[in-house]
Design an enzyme around this catalytic site. Structure first.
Site, mmCIF file in Angstrom:
data_model
loop_
_atom_site.group_PDB
_atom_site.id
_atom_site.type_symbol
_atom_site.label_atom_id
_atom_site.label_comp_id
_atom_site.label_asym_id
_atom_site.label_seq_id
_atom_site.Cartn_x
_atom_site.Cartn_y
_atom_site.Cartn_z
ATOM 1 N N GLY A 34 21.271 51.897 22.391
ATOM 2 C CA GLY A 34 21.781 51.131 21.252
ATOM 3 C C GLY A 34 22.874 50.169 21.704
ATOM 4 O O GLY A 34 23.248 50.148 22.885
ATOM 5 N N THR A 36 26.128 50.053 20.963
ATOM 6 C CA THR A 36 27.403 50.666 21.363
ATOM 7 C C THR A 36 27.248 51.332 22.731
ATOM 8 O O THR A 36 28.123 51.202 23.603
ATOM 9 C CB THR A 36 27.873 51.687 20.308
ATOM 10 O OG1 THR A 36 27.578 51.185 19.002
ATOM 11 C CG2 THR A 36 29.362 51.947 20.431
ATOM 12 N N ASP A 89 26.776 58.675 23.554
ATOM 13 C CA ASP A 89 25.730 57.942 22.837
ATOM 14 C C ASP A 89 26.294 57.429 21.508
ATOM 15 O O ASP A 89 27.329 57.917 21.032
ATOM 16 C CB ASP A 89 24.543 58.894 22.572
ATOM 17 C CG ASP A 89 23.243 58.150 22.261
ATOM 18 O OD1 ASP A 89 23.269 56.926 22.067
ATOM 19 O OD2 ASP A 89 22.189 58.820 22.216
ATOM 20 N N ALA A 91 25.606 56.422 17.273
ATOM 21 C CA ALA A 91 25.013 57.126 16.128
ATOM 22 C C ALA A 91 24.884 56.137 14.976
ATOM 23 O O ALA A 91 25.586 55.123 14.931
ATOM 24 C CB ALA A 91 25.882 58.304 15.703
ATOM 25 N N ASP A 92 23.984 56.453 14.053
ATOM 26 C CA ASP A 92 23.841 55.622 12.854
ATOM 27 C C ASP A 92 24.759 56.101 11.746
ATOM 28 O O ASP A 92 25.236 55.305 10.939
ATOM 29 C CB ASP A 92 22.383 55.633 12.393
ATOM 30 C CG ASP A 92 21.473 55.078 13.474
ATOM 31 O OD1 ASP A 92 21.744 53.954 13.942
ATOM 32 O OD2 ASP A 92 20.538 55.771 13.885
ATOM 33 N N GLY A 105 17.290 53.034 16.894
ATOM 34 C CA GLY A 105 16.721 52.348 18.063
ATOM 35 C C GLY A 105 15.404 52.968 18.507
ATOM 36 O O GLY A 105 14.797 52.505 19.478
ATOM 37 N N GLU A 111 17.017 61.079 23.285
ATOM 38 C CA GLU A 111 18.462 61.239 23.037
ATOM 39 C C GLU A 111 18.805 62.692 22.710
ATOM 40 O O GLU A 111 19.805 63.229 23.181
ATOM 41 C CB GLU A 111 18.899 60.334 21.881
ATOM 42 C CG GLU A 111 18.907 58.860 22.252
ATOM 43 C CD GLU A 111 19.138 57.925 21.067
ATOM 44 O OE1 GLU A 111 19.511 56.777 21.307
ATOM 45 O OE2 GLU A 111 18.934 58.335 19.916
HETATM 46 C C1 5RP Z 1 19.160 54.781 19.008
HETATM 47 C C2 5RP Z 1 20.349 55.384 18.348
HETATM 48 C C3 5RP Z 1 21.625 54.599 18.419
HETATM 49 O O1 5RP Z 1 22.563 55.345 19.107
HETATM 50 C C4 5RP Z 1 22.117 54.330 17.041
HETATM 51 O O2 5RP Z 1 21.072 53.672 16.353
HETATM 52 C C5 5RP Z 1 23.364 53.460 17.037
HETATM 53 O O3 5RP Z 1 23.040 52.187 17.479
HETATM 54 P P1 5RP Z 1 24.129 51.043 17.560
HETATM 55 O O4 5RP Z 1 25.148 51.488 18.539
HETATM 56 O O5 5RP Z 1 23.351 49.842 18.020
HETATM 57 O O6 5RP Z 1 24.690 50.855 16.168
HETATM 58 O O7 5RP Z 1 20.319 56.444 17.805
HETATM 59 O O8 5RP Z 1 18.003 55.574 18.834
#
Ligand code: 5RP
Length: 262
Positions: A34, A36, A89, A91-92, A105, A111
């Site tokens: 993602g 971040t 990692d 997260a949403d 993503g 993950e």
């Molecule tokens: C990908 C994910 C990402 O970590 C989540 O979607 C956060 O993404 P971003 O940092 O672009 O907001 O779970 O599968």
């Protein structure tokens, strides 16, 4: 990427930069997916190139693997690593117990496998990801392509008896064709609005044939590093029960900010 970063990108960057401090020489590190997590990979790449940090990274998607190699991180498979010291990692959504929704993503399966195989999971996120109750963000589930419409119908029927506010589901698309994950599966997004019992829902979903994994990460995350657009970060550690606020010096280094692809 060039020019001034937006406040949201600054927030993501400072969260990633602070989380990179968790990484120590010799560690096997799970690398999330993602926008971040991409900042994190870039920060770690800089530490490898400029400070001689020695780590081995296990990426959670092909795109993270490409970026990690590009920035100079040694990439190994999970089977080579066997177990990881740390996974970082994005997260949403995350709630007060640090339970998560992940998978926008489409990398939730790798993950979750990688995070679960780690001594510690640290989530990096901007403050907009914090919620009182999970479910405002659609919950992704990874499903086998064979009979996916039957799986979708079964999921919708099962949701009737679950503590959720919305029950519609949609197949994730990539243009005109179904989105395909790194494992060759599809994603169903569940529009639930509010999840009353995330633990129960995660268990029930994973019992269905055709469902490979769901995007609820329950009791997996140990700490969250929350970034703000002004350079502040909060570090919340669920095991220690601590919250610390810090401020990071924000210096736009040419290497880190060049051509970020996500
Ligand atoms: C990908 C994910 C990402 O970590 C989540 O979607 C956060 O993404 P971003 O940092 O672009 O907001 O779970 O599968």
């Amino acid at each position: 990427m060039s020019g001034e970063l937006s406040p949201i990108d600054k927030a993501k960057f400072v969260a990633a930069k602070r989380a990179a401090q968790y990484v120590e020489d010799g560690m096997r590190v799970g690398l999330g997916t993602g926008s971040t997590a991409a900042w994190l990979v870039r920060c770690l790449g800089e530490m490898v190139r400029e400070d001689g940090l020695k780590i081995r990274g296990v990426p959670t998607s092909t795109r993270t693997a490409m970026l990690a190699r590009e920035v100079g991180i040694q990439v190994i498979s999970l089977d080579e690593a066997k177990w990881l010291d740390l996974t970082i990692d994005g997260a949403d959504e995350f709630d007060g117990d640090l339970n998560l929704i992940k998978g926008s993503g489409g990398a939730l399966l790798q993950e979750k496998i990688v995070a679960t195989a780690s001594d510690q999971m640290v989530v990096i996120a901007d403050i907009g990801k914090e919620v009182e109750h999970l479910g405002g963000f659609p919950l992704p589930i990874e499903v086998i392509p064979f009979g996916w419409q039957t799986t979708q119908a079964l999921v919708e029927e099962t949701l009737i008896s679950m503590d959720v506010l919305g029950r519609s589901t949609s197949l994730r698309m990539n243009g005109d064709t179904p989105f395909v994950t790194d494992e060759g599966n599809h994603i169903l997004d569940l529009h639930l609005n509010r999840i009353g019992n995330a633990r129960q829902l995660a268990l029930v979903l994973n019992q269905m044939p055709g469902v490979v994994e769901n995007g609820l990460f329950i009791d997996i995350c140990d700490a969250v590093v929350i970034g703000y657009g002004d350079g502040r970060v909060d570090v919340r550690d669920i095991n220690e029960g601590t919250v610390a606020t810090e401020r990071l010096d924000f210096v736009e280094s040419d290497n880190l900010f060049a051509d970020l692809s996500e």
